[in-house]
Design a protein around this motif. Structure first.
Motif: not given
Lengths: 415, 312
Positions: A86, A107, A252-253, A384-385, A388, A392-393, B251, B255-257, B260, B263, B270-271, B273-277, B279
């Motif tokens: 990325t 993606q 999660a995670g 990816t979103q 995630n 989490k849910y 993290y 994982g934020g869960g 949320n 989170t 981070y999510q 920027g780097f996961q949802n792109f 920036l």
């Protein structure tokens, strides 16, 4: 006066040298990844161990020889790979050859050159590869990468636990009633019959078998706000909440949780892909078997996913990179990867190398059946979103703290 | 007790500047020596800071072209974005739980090992070990402890006959579990700071207080603590700043869960920027966080006049 001057000169020289050192230090990092001569290429790929790195370097050599190039191998661990890719993409500095997993193809689609029109120049025949994984690496008709491995999601089971419980081994044609009955019998004390993973991968094969639906529709839209999905999710949630044949979800995670719980003998069944099979057999203290998805309302269906190598749109020498890309998945590379157990080859003719090289002939019947029953695992550009949020849910939902509708709402919001 | 920078700065201003002329020639050497540091500062600090500020006003995808959207990202953060408020709240709860517990635990242990007890040096090392072990490793181990059928659960079942809560899988327990792990990881550093400050308290003062009839508690709160206040201030400021930036623990652990519930702002950054792109959106979060930390640190610096004593 003279000593004063020389001191100053000395100081200036010292500072200048330090500055030069710092500058050259900065420059060194970036220039090493660039391509110096016209036949030099770089290839970015994930890896998990030094043994794996050695295997990929060998593949790089095979591809280099086949294409007349020198391929430098760059690597990162799986999770870091995507973060690094990325940031490389953001700064426009990717390697010439980039590896991609089919689930993430939408993606990263913009990163790649369309290989479709180049295939004949590359000496690649599409029909040599499994059509499902080839399709999964196409986005809007663009072929982003040539696949090296793939596999359908199947049921991994603890043969030893099945034997001890006096249960028949799950075979082709076993049903979801059989699955539930086995899971109930295998649940005793701290051991559970099944591990209900919080990732989409663990549930989509069940949705396919029950209702023939994936999370993403054929036209590329995330859609789990349907009666079919509600039914499958409730059924899956009940495995934890009311049937209690699967343990409450720990966190999660923890993507590796399912594999770890299975390998530790805490859960007798688990959904996984053939890429984990060799490691599972080597790690587990019991006998590991694979079974097809249990037959539901729509039969025994699943999805398949895999990975491949593509050419970066930023690569300076596109033709050479394309030839090298073909080399990474040529017959020699795929035979080597299959035989050494690194990958279940996407080249259909080379798949026998995987079975024969690793003593997995007993898995072939199930693999063949599930490959035939598999659809390509469809994802979206925001997968990816989605993954995630799903992760989490799903934890509070499958643990019984929230209901399926709120889970669907949260995940669907990522569409 | 060491003098603070603030005092020294005043001194420097009062000192007359050296006469110009005779030392004029050192300027070039000085700049040459400053250059490496300055290059590093510009390349790795100043440039990213400015770049992230610029990016926060753009819709800046990882792949594709950025579009200028003015305050769009900030407006989205505070109006329509569903996660930001939760992340802000989670971070606030984390800070409010973590900072006081960390200070109390590290201070308590520092006081406990401060008298000449046997092996106090070893205790110091022992307590400092978590702070120097990699946080990722600690988080993984805590993940195993917290998991159902993990060590904590087993102990619960043996002692009480009931299962422990599913710490990381429950929205109620996940954040406290993350705080607990963070305190365990983080108290060693402050303990070392406090321990050194306690050693610097002149015994004559506590002895004098004792002669005046002050008990150990009174001595601590009226003599020792005020003398330690610069260290306490230093520790509070740094702990507060680092706790707002909490990332590794959620993290790795959650994982934020679930949902949320863990989170935090940096996790969300981070999510985004780097996961949802996104920036630009992630940069906007970074700047909101920066303003919050800056504001709170400024308030702490203003407030220190009331309770921090730099005189010996």
């Amino acid at each position: 006066m003279a000593p004063h001057l020389s001191r100053r000169q000395l100081l200036g020289l010292g500072g200048g040298a330090a500055a030069a050192l710092a500058l050259s230090g900065c420059g060194g990092g970036s220039s090493s990844s660039g391509s110096a001569s016209s036949t030099d290429l770089s290839w970015f790929m994930w890896s998990a161990s030094t043994a794996e790195v050695d295997a990929w370097k060998k593949v790089a050599d095979i591809a280099g020889e086949a294409s007349g190039s020198t391929i430098t191998f760059q690597t990162a661990a799986w999770n870091d790979y995507w973060t690094k890719l990325t940031s490389q993409a953001a700064s426009g500095q990717t390697a010439d050859l980039v590896s991609v997993q089919s689930l993430r193809a939408p993606q990263f689609a913009q990163l790649f050159t369309d290989l479709g029109p180049k295939l004949s120049d590359m000496g690649v025949t599409e029909s040599d590869f499994d059509s499902g994984i080839l399709d999964a690496l196409k986005v809007d008709g663009k072929l982003l990468a040539l696949p090296y491995d793939f596999g359908p999601l199947v049921v991994f089971y603890n043969k030893t636990a099945f034997q001890e419980a006096g249960l028949p081994m799950p075979a082709i044609g076993w049903t979801q009633d059989d699955f539930l009955a086995a899971a109930k019998k295998l649940t005793t004390g701290n051991t559970y019959g099944f591990f209900a993973g919080a990732v989409p991968d663990s549930i989509i094969p069940f949705a396919m078998s029950q209702h023939g639906v994936q999370a993403v529709t054929a036209d590329g839209k995330l859609d789990i706000d349907t009666d079919e999905w509600r039914d499958t999710l409730n059924w899956y949630r009940d495995l934890v909440v009311s049937e209690k044949v699967a343990s409450p979800l720990p966190a999660a995670g923890s993507q590796a949780a399912a594999t770890n719980q299975f390998l530790a003998g805490n859960a007798a069944m688990n959904i996984d892909g053939p890429w984990s099979l060799i490691n599972a057999k080597a790690t587990a203290s019991f006998e590991v078997g694979i079974a097809p998805m249990p037959v539901g309302g729509s039969g025994s269906k699943t999805v398949s996913a895999g990975s491949g190598f593509g050419v970066s749109a930023k690569a300076a020498n596109q033709d050479l990179a394309a030839k090298a890309c073909a080399g990474l998945v040529n017959v020699d590379s795929e035979t080597y990867l299959g035989q050494s157990g690194r990958a279940f080859p996407a080249r259909t003719a080379q798949q026998s190398a995987w079975y024969e090289g690793n003593g997995l002939q007993d898995a072939q019947e199930v693999m063949d059946a599930m490959i035939a029953a598999a659809e390509g695992y469809r994802t979206t550009a925001k997968w990816t979103q989605v993954n995630n949020e799903w992760n989490k849910y799903a934890v509070p939902c499958f643990n019984g703290d929230t209901d399926v509708d709120s889970f669907i709402q949260q995940v669907q919001a990522q569409a | 007790m060491a003098l603070t920078g603030a005092v020294r700065v005043t001194d420097a201003v009062e000192t007359p500047a050296p006469a110009r002329g005779s030392k004029k020639g050192d300027g070039r050497a000085a700049s040459a020596f400053l250059l490496p540091g300055a290059i590093g500062f510009v390349a790795f600090t100043a440039f990213p800071i400015v770049a992230s500020l610029v990016m926060s006003f753009f819709d800046w995808p990882v792949l594709g072209d950025p579009t200028f959207i003015g305050f769009g990202n900030f407006v989205e953060l505070f109006t329509t974005d569903p996660v930001f408020t939760t992340a802000l709240l989670n971070t606030a709860v984390f800070v409010l739980l973590y900072v006081p517990v960390n200070i109390v635990v590290s201070m308590g242990l520092a006081v406990w090992i401060s008298p000449r007890i046997v092996g106090r040096r070893y205790y110091r090392v022992l307590f400092f070990v978590p702070a120097v072990t990699p946080m990722v490793g600690n988080a993984v181990v805590f993940g195993l402890l917290y998991t159902p059928r993990g060590l904590i659960d087993s102990v619960f079942q043996t002692l009480f006959g009931v299962s422990a809560p599913n710490f990381l899988g429950s929205s109620t327990w996940a954040l406290p579990a993350v705080v607990l792990m963070s305190v365990w990881q983080g108290f060693g550093y402050n303990l070392l700071v406090f321990s050194a400050a306690l050693d610097a308290v002149p015994p004559s003062l506590t002895e004098a207080a004792a002669i005046d009839g002050a008990g150990p508690v009174r001595q601590f709160f009226s003599v020792v603590l005020p003398l330690m206040s610069p260290s306490l201030f230093f520790a509070t400021v740094l702990t507060l700043i680092s706790s707002f930036q909490v990332f590794v623990q959620p993290y790795i652990l959650t994982g934020g869960g679930p949902g949320n519930s863990t989170t935090t702002l940096v996790m969300y950054l981070y999510q985004s920027g780097f996961q949802n792109f996104r920036l630009g959106f992630a940069s906007a979060i970074a700047w909101v966080l920066f303003v919050i930390i800056m504001g709170l640190t400024a308030i702490q610096f203003l407030g220190q006049k009331k309770w921090v004593h730099y005189d010996q």
